[in-house]
Scaffold this motif. Structure first.
Motif, PDB file in Angstrom:
ATOM      1  N   ASN A  72       0.815  -1.219   0.000  1.00  0.00           N
ATOM      2  CA  ASN A  72       0.000   0.000   0.000  1.00  0.00           C
ATOM      3  C   ASN A  72       0.848   1.268   0.000  1.00  0.00           C
ATOM      4  OD1 ASN A  72      -2.494  -1.411   0.100  1.00  0.00           O
ATOM      5  ND2 ASN A  72      -2.133  -1.805   2.275  1.00  0.00           N
ATOM      6  N   GLY A  73       2.168   1.126  -0.046  1.00  0.00           N
ATOM      7  CA  GLY A  73       3.050   2.278  -0.065  1.00  0.00           C
ATOM      8  C   GLY A  73       3.406   2.815   1.309  1.00  0.00           C
ATOM      9  N   ALA A  74       3.029   2.095   2.361  1.00  0.00           N
ATOM     10  CA  ALA A  74       3.346   2.525   3.729  1.00  0.00           C
ATOM     11  C   ALA A  74       4.722   2.000   4.125  1.00  0.00           C
ATOM     12  CB  ALA A  74       2.286   2.006   4.695  1.00  0.00           C
ATOM     13  N   PRO A  75       5.477   2.764   4.928  1.00  0.00           N
ATOM     14  CA  PRO A  75       6.788   2.303   5.388  1.00  0.00           C
ATOM     15  C   PRO A  75       6.658   1.011   6.196  1.00  0.00           C
ATOM     16  CG  PRO A  75       6.435   4.611   5.957  1.00  0.00           C
ATOM     17  CD  PRO A  75       5.132   4.076   5.448  1.00  0.00           C
ATOM     18  N   VAL A  76       7.671   0.142   6.062  1.00  0.00           N
ATOM     19  CA  VAL A  76       7.682  -1.138   6.781  1.00  0.00           C
ATOM     20  C   VAL A  76       8.776  -1.097   7.842  1.00  0.00           C
ATOM     21  CG1 VAL A  76       8.003  -3.631   6.598  1.00  0.00           C
ATOM     22  CG2 VAL A  76       6.854  -2.388   4.761  1.00  0.00           C
ATOM     23  N   ALA A  77       8.370  -1.173   9.098  1.00  0.00           N
ATOM     24  CA  ALA A  77       9.323  -1.243  10.208  1.00  0.00           C
ATOM     25  C   ALA A  77       9.688  -2.705  10.446  1.00  0.00           C
ATOM     26  CB  ALA A  77       8.709  -0.651  11.464  1.00  0.00           C
ATOM     27  N   GLY A  78      10.930  -2.954  10.846  1.00  0.00           N
ATOM     28  CA  GLY A  78      11.355  -4.301  11.209  1.00  0.00           C
ATOM     29  C   GLY A  78      11.707  -5.205  10.043  1.00  0.00           C
ATOM     30  N   ALA A  79      11.881  -4.637   8.852  1.00  0.00           N
ATOM     31  CA  ALA A  79      12.259  -5.446   7.685  1.00  0.00           C
ATOM     32  C   ALA A  79      13.779  -5.545   7.613  1.00  0.00           C
ATOM     33  CB  ALA A  79      11.714  -4.827   6.401  1.00  0.00           C
ATOM     34  N   LYS A  80      14.273  -6.724   7.294  1.00  0.00           N
ATOM     35  CA  LYS A  80      15.715  -6.896   7.087  1.00  0.00           C
ATOM     36  C   LYS A  80      16.022  -6.545   5.632  1.00  0.00           C
ATOM     37  CE  LYS A  80      16.296 -10.545  10.458  1.00  0.00           C
ATOM     38  NZ  LYS A  80      16.760 -10.081  11.615  1.00  0.00           N
ATOM     39  N   VAL A  81      16.954  -5.617   5.455  1.00  0.00           N
ATOM     40  CA  VAL A  81      17.371  -5.171   4.128  1.00  0.00           C
ATOM     41  C   VAL A  81      18.862  -5.461   3.992  1.00  0.00           C
ATOM     42  CG1 VAL A  81      17.636  -3.188   2.594  1.00  0.00           C
ATOM     43  CG2 VAL A  81      15.604  -3.374   4.031  1.00  0.00           C
ATOM     44  N   THR A  82      19.208  -6.194   2.940  1.00  0.00           N
ATOM     45  CA  THR A  82      20.607  -6.529   2.688  1.00  0.00           C
ATOM     46  C   THR A  82      21.095  -5.736   1.490  1.00  0.00           C
ATOM     47  OG1 THR A  82      20.332  -8.747   3.579  1.00  0.00           O
ATOM     48  CG2 THR A  82      22.222  -8.393   2.133  1.00  0.00           C
ATOM     49  N   CYS A  83      22.187  -4.986   1.677  1.00  0.00           N
ATOM     50  CA  CYS A  83      22.794  -4.219   0.589  1.00  0.00           C
ATOM     51  C   CYS A  83      24.027  -4.954   0.092  1.00  0.00           C
ATOM     52  CB  CYS A  83      23.187  -2.826   1.060  1.00  0.00           C
ATOM     53  SG  CYS A  83      21.784  -1.724   1.220  1.00  0.00           S
ATOM     54  N   LEU A  84      24.147  -5.027  -1.227  1.00  0.00           N
ATOM     55  CA  LEU A  84      25.271  -5.674  -1.877  1.00  0.00           C
ATOM     56  C   LEU A  84      25.920  -4.662  -2.817  1.00  0.00           C
ATOM     57  CD1 LEU A  84      26.835  -8.315  -2.667  1.00  0.00           C
ATOM     58  CD2 LEU A  84      25.092  -8.631  -4.425  1.00  0.00           C
ATOM     59  N   ALA A  85      27.229  -4.443  -2.665  1.00  0.00           N
ATOM     60  CA  ALA A  85      27.976  -3.525  -3.531  1.00  0.00           C
ATOM     61  C   ALA A  85      29.032  -4.317  -4.277  1.00  0.00           C
ATOM     62  CB  ALA A  85      28.631  -2.430  -2.702  1.00  0.00           C
ATOM     63  N   HIS A  86      29.170  -4.003  -5.571  1.00  0.00           N
ATOM     64  CA  HIS A  86      30.143  -4.702  -6.397  1.00  0.00           C
ATOM     65  C   HIS A  86      30.719  -3.698  -7.391  1.00  0.00           C
ATOM     66  CE1 HIS A  86      32.038  -7.991  -8.528  1.00  0.00           C
ATOM     67  NE2 HIS A  86      31.545  -7.511  -9.646  1.00  0.00           N
ATOM     68  N   GLY A  87      31.999  -3.831  -7.696  1.00  0.00           N
ATOM     69  CA  GLY A  87      32.573  -2.958  -8.707  1.00  0.00           C
ATOM     70  C   GLY A  87      34.081  -3.041  -8.752  1.00  0.00           C
ATOM     71  N   ASP A  88      34.636  -2.405  -9.781  1.00  0.00           N
ATOM     72  CA  ASP A  88      36.081  -2.431  -9.964  1.00  0.00           C
ATOM     73  C   ASP A  88      36.811  -1.527  -8.979  1.00  0.00           C
ATOM     74  OD1 ASP A  88      35.267  -0.030 -11.073  1.00  0.00           O
ATOM     75  OD2 ASP A  88      36.310  -0.325 -12.978  1.00  0.00           O
ATOM     76  N   CYS A  89      36.082  -0.763  -8.174  1.00  0.00           N
ATOM     77  CA  CYS A  89      36.695   0.105  -7.165  1.00  0.00           C
ATOM     78  C   CYS A  89      36.916  -0.633  -5.845  1.00  0.00           C
ATOM     79  CB  CYS A  89      35.834   1.332  -6.931  1.00  0.00           C
ATOM     80  SG  CYS A  89      34.193   0.917  -6.303  1.00  0.00           S
ATOM     81  N   HIS A  90      36.518  -1.893  -5.794  1.00  0.00           N
ATOM     82  CA  HIS A  90      36.690  -2.740  -4.614  1.00  0.00           C
ATOM     83  C   HIS A  90      36.071  -2.120  -3.357  1.00  0.00           C
ATOM     84  CE1 HIS A  90      39.256  -5.195  -7.101  1.00  0.00           C
ATOM     85  NE2 HIS A  90      39.931  -4.110  -7.420  1.00  0.00           N
ATOM     86  N   THR A  97      23.691  -6.077   6.242  1.00  0.00           N
ATOM     87  CA  THR A  97      22.256  -6.215   6.500  1.00  0.00           C
ATOM     88  C   THR A  97      21.874  -5.304   7.660  1.00  0.00           C
ATOM     89  OG1 THR A  97      22.243  -8.495   5.732  1.00  0.00           O
ATOM     90  CG2 THR A  97      20.400  -7.821   7.104  1.00  0.00           C
ATOM     91  N   ALA A  98      20.755  -4.612   7.501  1.00  0.00           N
ATOM     92  CA  ALA A  98      20.236  -3.737   8.549  1.00  0.00           C
ATOM     93  C   ALA A  98      18.734  -3.949   8.660  1.00  0.00           C
ATOM     94  CB  ALA A  98      20.541  -2.284   8.226  1.00  0.00           C
ATOM     95  N   THR A  99      18.172  -3.598   9.803  1.00  0.00           N
ATOM     96  CA  THR A  99      16.727  -3.687  10.031  1.00  0.00           C
ATOM     97  C   THR A  99      16.142  -2.284   9.947  1.00  0.00           C
ATOM     98  OG1 THR A  99      17.047  -5.607  11.449  1.00  0.00           O
ATOM     99  CG2 THR A  99      14.945  -4.463  11.641  1.00  0.00           C
ATOM    100  N   THR A 100      15.036  -2.150   9.223  1.00  0.00           N
ATOM    101  CA  THR A 100      14.424  -0.829   9.048  1.00  0.00           C
ATOM    102  C   THR A 100      13.838  -0.321  10.364  1.00  0.00           C
ATOM    103  OG1 THR A 100      12.339  -1.831   8.331  1.00  0.00           O
ATOM    104  CG2 THR A 100      13.895  -1.175   6.611  1.00  0.00           C
ATOM    105  N   ASP A 101      13.858   1.010  10.510  1.00  0.00           N
ATOM    106  CA  ASP A 101      13.299   1.649  11.700  1.00  0.00           C
ATOM    107  C   ASP A 101      11.798   1.874  11.519  1.00  0.00           C
ATOM    108  OD1 ASP A 101      12.986   3.897  10.043  1.00  0.00           O
ATOM    109  OD2 ASP A 101      14.674   4.982  10.938  1.00  0.00           O
ATOM    110  N   ALA A 102      11.190   2.638  12.408  1.00  0.00           N
ATOM    111  CA  ALA A 102       9.744   2.892  12.364  1.00  0.00           C
ATOM    112  C   ALA A 102       9.302   3.592  11.088  1.00  0.00           C
ATOM    113  CB  ALA A 102       9.333   3.719  13.580  1.00  0.00           C
ATOM    114  N   ASN A 103      10.245   4.280  10.409  1.00  0.00           N
ATOM    115  CA  ASN A 103       9.933   4.972   9.154  1.00  0.00           C
ATOM    116  C   ASN A 103      10.259   4.132   7.924  1.00  0.00           C
ATOM    117  OD1 ASN A 103       9.088   7.435  10.420  1.00  0.00           O
ATOM    118  ND2 ASN A 103      11.247   7.792  10.902  1.00  0.00           N
ATOM    119  N   GLY A 104      10.615   2.865   8.142  1.00  0.00           N
ATOM    120  CA  GLY A 104      10.957   1.990   7.020  1.00  0.00           C
ATOM    121  C   GLY A 104      12.341   2.242   6.467  1.00  0.00           C
TER     122      GLY A 104
END
Length: 161
Positions: A72-90, A97-104
């Protein structure tokens, strides 16, 4: 946003940069999209990363903000979000991985000590257990890290770095 039903590798191909079509578009393979982990993580329908693109000097950190929302487009609190970075800049922090706050909101900090390009994508889990992928962030690292030699170069449009 990409929605993926399986884990594994994904290829992202840049066909346009700053409105200019590329003749020989580069592609980046994101290896090993993290598998959705059955957990008590709140389900998400979308994840948006900002900024969309950035330019940094080697060694300078960049804060990337992930905002998770439900169907519905509302922020989700308590979601696990994993960020992956890749590139030639190492990137110095290629997986986090971080957990979203009350504002998603979850925060990811990226840095690199080599000039080049980093591509960042985030993933979460939807209500069915499928992986939800964010938009892709491009970070251009230029110059050299203080105290270290200058290695490599990259091209962005008509500029060489």
């Amino acid at each position: 946003m990409l929605k993926v039903k399986r884990t594994g590798d994904i290829v992202v191909k840049a066909t346009e940069v700053n409105g200019n079509r590329l003749e020989n578009p580069p592609s980046i393979t994101i290896i090993g999209i993290p598998a959705p982990v059955p957990s008590r993580s709140a389900p998400v329908a979308s994840i948006k990363l900002t900024p969309h693109k950035a330019r940094r000097h080697c060694g300078d950190p960049l804060t990337i903000t992930a905002v998770a929302k439900d169907a519905n487009g509302a922020p989700v609190a308590g979601a696990k979000v994993t960020c992956l970075a890749h590139g030639d800049c190492h990137p110095t922090n290629p997986l986090a991985t971080a957990t979203t706050d009350a504002n998603g909101v979850a925060i990811y900090t990226l840095s690199a000590n080599e000039p080049g390009i980093a591509v960042v994508v985030a993933s979460g889990v939807d209500a069915t257990g499928a992986a939800v992928l964010s938009n892709v962030v491009h970070v251009y690292y230029e110059g050299h890290h203080p105290g270290g030699p200058h290695h490599g170069h990259y091209r962005d449009g008509d500029r060489d770095y």
